[in-house]
Motif scaffolding. Structure first.
Motif, PDB file in Angstrom:
ATOM      1  N   HIS A  61      32.307  11.787 -21.310  1.00 39.17           N
ATOM      2  CA  HIS A  61      32.057  13.225 -21.157  1.00 39.17           C
ATOM      3  C   HIS A  61      31.651  13.777 -22.513  1.00 39.17           C
ATOM      4  N   PRO A  62      30.371  13.715 -22.851  1.00 39.04           N
ATOM      5  CA  PRO A  62      29.949  14.146 -24.186  1.00 39.04           C
ATOM      6  C   PRO A  62      30.136  15.640 -24.447  1.00 39.04           C
ATOM      7  N   VAL A  63      30.174  16.464 -23.397  1.00 41.45           N
ATOM      8  CA  VAL A  63      30.408  17.893 -23.566  1.00 41.45           C
ATOM      9  C   VAL A  63      31.842  18.172 -23.128  1.00 41.45           C
ATOM     10  N   ARG A  64      32.665  18.599 -24.089  1.00 40.34           N
ATOM     11  CA  ARG A  64      34.076  18.823 -23.804  1.00 40.34           C
ATOM     12  C   ARG A  64      34.470  20.218 -24.253  1.00 40.34           C
ATOM     13  N   GLY A  65      35.429  20.782 -23.564  1.00 42.76           N
ATOM     14  CA  GLY A  65      35.878  22.111 -23.938  1.00 42.76           C
ATOM     15  C   GLY A  65      37.306  22.373 -23.491  1.00 42.76           C
ATOM     16  N   LEU A 110      25.748  20.749 -21.144  1.00 45.47           N
ATOM     17  CA  LEU A 110      26.183  22.141 -21.244  1.00 45.47           C
ATOM     18  C   LEU A 110      25.911  22.883 -19.943  1.00 45.47           C
ATOM     19  N   TYR A 111      24.812  22.557 -19.294  1.00 43.82           N
ATOM     20  CA  TYR A 111      24.493  23.181 -18.006  1.00 43.82           C
ATOM     21  C   TYR A 111      25.604  22.899 -16.996  1.00 43.82           C
ATOM     22  N   ASP A 112      26.059  21.650 -16.944  1.00 48.81           N
ATOM     23  CA  ASP A 112      27.158  21.288 -16.037  1.00 48.81           C
ATOM     24  C   ASP A 112      28.437  22.044 -16.401  1.00 48.81           C
ATOM     25  N   LEU A 113      28.722  22.138 -17.691  1.00 51.63           N
ATOM     26  CA  LEU A 113      29.914  22.856 -18.130  1.00 51.63           C
ATOM     27  C   LEU A 113      29.840  24.321 -17.722  1.00 51.63           C
ATOM     28  N   ASP A 114      28.673  24.923 -17.887  1.00 50.64           N
ATOM     29  CA  ASP A 114      28.502  26.318 -17.491  1.00 50.64           C
ATOM     30  C   ASP A 114      28.801  26.498 -16.001  1.00 50.64           C
ATOM     31  N   GLY A 115      28.359  25.572 -15.183  1.00 54.04           N
ATOM     32  CA  GLY A 115      28.636  25.644 -13.744  1.00 54.04           C
ATOM     33  C   GLY A 115      30.123  25.541 -13.442  1.00 54.04           C
ATOM     34  N   GLU A 130      38.849  32.268 -21.724  1.00 54.54           N
ATOM     35  CA  GLU A 130      38.150  32.048 -22.985  1.00 54.54           C
ATOM     36  C   GLU A 130      37.948  30.548 -23.108  1.00 54.54           C
ATOM     37  N   THR A 131      36.762  30.143 -23.523  1.00 47.96           N
ATOM     38  CA  THR A 131      36.466  28.722 -23.615  1.00 47.96           C
ATOM     39  C   THR A 131      35.998  28.380 -25.022  1.00 47.96           C
ATOM     40  N   ASN A 132      36.489  27.279 -25.534  1.00 45.15           N
ATOM     41  CA  ASN A 132      36.058  26.748 -26.829  1.00 45.15           C
ATOM     42  C   ASN A 132      35.490  25.359 -26.610  1.00 45.15           C
ATOM     43  N   LEU A 133      34.300  25.109 -27.156  1.00 46.28           N
ATOM     44  CA  LEU A 133      33.714  23.773 -27.108  1.00 46.28           C
ATOM     45  C   LEU A 133      34.369  22.895 -28.157  1.00 46.28           C
ATOM     46  N   LEU A 134      34.601  21.647 -27.818  1.00 40.35           N
ATOM     47  CA  LEU A 134      35.094  20.668 -28.776  1.00 40.35           C
ATOM     48  C   LEU A 134      33.866  19.979 -29.362  1.00 40.35           C
ATOM     49  N   LEU A 135      33.645  20.132 -30.652  1.00 38.54           N
ATOM     50  CA  LEU A 135      32.422  19.633 -31.273  1.00 38.54           C
ATOM     51  C   LEU A 135      32.521  18.168 -31.682  1.00 38.54           C
ATOM     52  N   ALA A 136      33.550  17.806 -32.414  1.00 34.57           N
ATOM     53  CA  ALA A 136      33.716  16.432 -32.874  1.00 34.57           C
ATOM     54  C   ALA A 136      35.200  16.125 -32.943  1.00 34.57           C
ATOM     55  N   THR A 137      35.544  14.902 -32.619  1.00 32.86           N
ATOM     56  CA  THR A 137      36.934  14.475 -32.713  1.00 32.86           C
ATOM     57  C   THR A 137      37.139  13.877 -34.098  1.00 32.86           C
ATOM     58  N   GLN A 138      37.915  14.561 -34.910  1.00 30.97           N
ATOM     59  CA  GLN A 138      38.183  14.098 -36.272  1.00 30.97           C
ATOM     60  C   GLN A 138      39.240  12.997 -36.284  1.00 30.97           C
ATOM     61  N   MET A 139      40.188  13.085 -35.332  1.00 33.81           N
ATOM     62  CA  MET A 139      41.244  12.097 -35.231  1.00 33.81           C
ATOM     63  C   MET A 139      41.820  12.182 -33.824  1.00 33.81           C
ATOM     64  N   ALA A 140      42.085  11.058 -33.217  1.00 34.85           N
ATOM     65  CA  ALA A 140      42.731  11.029 -31.910  1.00 34.85           C
ATOM     66  C   ALA A 140      43.948  10.127 -32.012  1.00 34.85           C
ATOM     67  N   THR A 141      45.100  10.647 -31.595  1.00 32.00           N
ATOM     68  CA  THR A 141      46.321   9.845 -31.656  1.00 32.00           C
ATOM     69  C   THR A 141      46.765   9.398 -30.283  1.00 32.00           C
ATOM     70  N   ARG A 142      46.014   9.779 -29.271  1.00 37.24           N
ATOM     71  CA  ARG A 142      46.369   9.339 -27.930  1.00 37.24           C
ATOM     72  C   ARG A 142      45.105   9.083 -27.139  1.00 37.24           C
ATOM     73  N   VAL A 143      45.255   8.255 -26.143  1.00 39.36           N
ATOM     74  CA  VAL A 143      44.161   7.915 -25.258  1.00 39.36           C
ATOM     75  C   VAL A 143      44.226   8.869 -24.079  1.00 39.36           C
ATOM     76  N   PRO A 144      43.087   9.352 -23.589  1.00 42.95           N
ATOM     77  CA  PRO A 144      43.148  10.204 -22.400  1.00 42.95           C
ATOM     78  C   PRO A 144      43.938   9.529 -21.290  1.00 42.95           C
ATOM     79  N   GLU A 145      44.709  10.312 -20.530  1.00 48.81           N
ATOM     80  CA  GLU A 145      45.612   9.764 -19.522  1.00 48.81           C
ATOM     81  C   GLU A 145      44.903   8.859 -18.529  1.00 48.81           C
ATOM     82  N   ARG A 146      43.660   9.134 -18.217  1.00 53.92           N
ATOM     83  CA  ARG A 146      42.952   8.303 -17.236  1.00 53.92           C
ATOM     84  C   ARG A 146      42.736   6.892 -17.755  1.00 53.92           C
ATOM     85  N   LEU A 147      42.934   6.663 -19.078  1.00 53.43           N
ATOM     86  CA  LEU A 147      42.727   5.350 -19.655  1.00 53.43           C
ATOM     87  C   LEU A 147      44.016   4.581 -19.875  1.00 53.43           C
ATOM     88  N   VAL A 148      45.158   5.214 -19.707  1.00 47.76           N
ATOM     89  CA  VAL A 148      46.428   4.562 -19.977  1.00 47.76           C
ATOM     90  C   VAL A 148      46.779   3.625 -18.845  1.00 47.76           C
TER      91      VAL A 148
END
Length: 151
Positions: A61-65, A110-115, A130-148
């Motif tokens: 999911h390259p576009v995250r928010g 972004l079009y999909d996110l807008d929808g 209110e929505t904030n886009l996540l631009l870059a992950t500087q550090m991740a300490t956990r794996v998304p739950e769908r991957l555990v």
């Protein structure tokens, strides 16, 4: 959990493939003690599994928010149920303060996110967002739950 358990978990978050010997050296305990602590952390449910994270998993999911939602009355449970039917929703968090829920979203464009944002804003009971886009992950300490995966 004590400071040694916290250090063990921190080391595993940095490198889940670290050898038991190197882990013991890093945290300043014997291999036997580290093995016993790892077993206890698994048995107590603190550590629920180990996994491999591929580059493509992080790019799925390259576009995250993050969408913060204000909800009318006590409708958070209803809104959470509605959100569970939206494929772009990665996680829903209850919170305190100004917002009632924080929703992690992931889409291809972004079009999909807008929808998705438009769809969620139309849910009966959502009063503000209110929505904030996540631009870059500087550090991740956990794996998304769908991957555990749990062993």
């Amino acid at each position: 959990m004590d400071s040694f358990d916290t250090r063990i978990i921190g080391a595993l978050r940095r490198d889940a493939r670290i050898s038991l010997s190197n882990l013991a050296l890093e945290v300043g305990l014997s291999r036997v003690t580290v093995r016993a602590r790892l077993n206890r952390l698994r048995e107590s449910g603190v550590i629920v599994g180990y996994t491999v994270v591929l580059a493509e998993d992080m790019q799925h999911h390259p576009v995250r928010g993050l969408m913060m939602l204000g909800i009318e009355g006590r409708g958070a449970d209803k809104i959470t149920r509605l959100l569970s039917n939206v494929p772009a929703v990665q996680a829903v968090h209850s919170t305190n303060g100004k917002w009632d829920l924080i929703v992690e979203l992931g889409t291809q464009t972004l079009y999909d996110l807008d929808g998705v944002l438009t769809r969620i804003r139309k849910f009966d009971g959502v009063t503000t967002s209110e929505t904030n886009l996540l631009l870059a992950t500087q550090m991740a300490t956990r794996v998304p739950e769908r991957l555990v995966s749990v062993d």
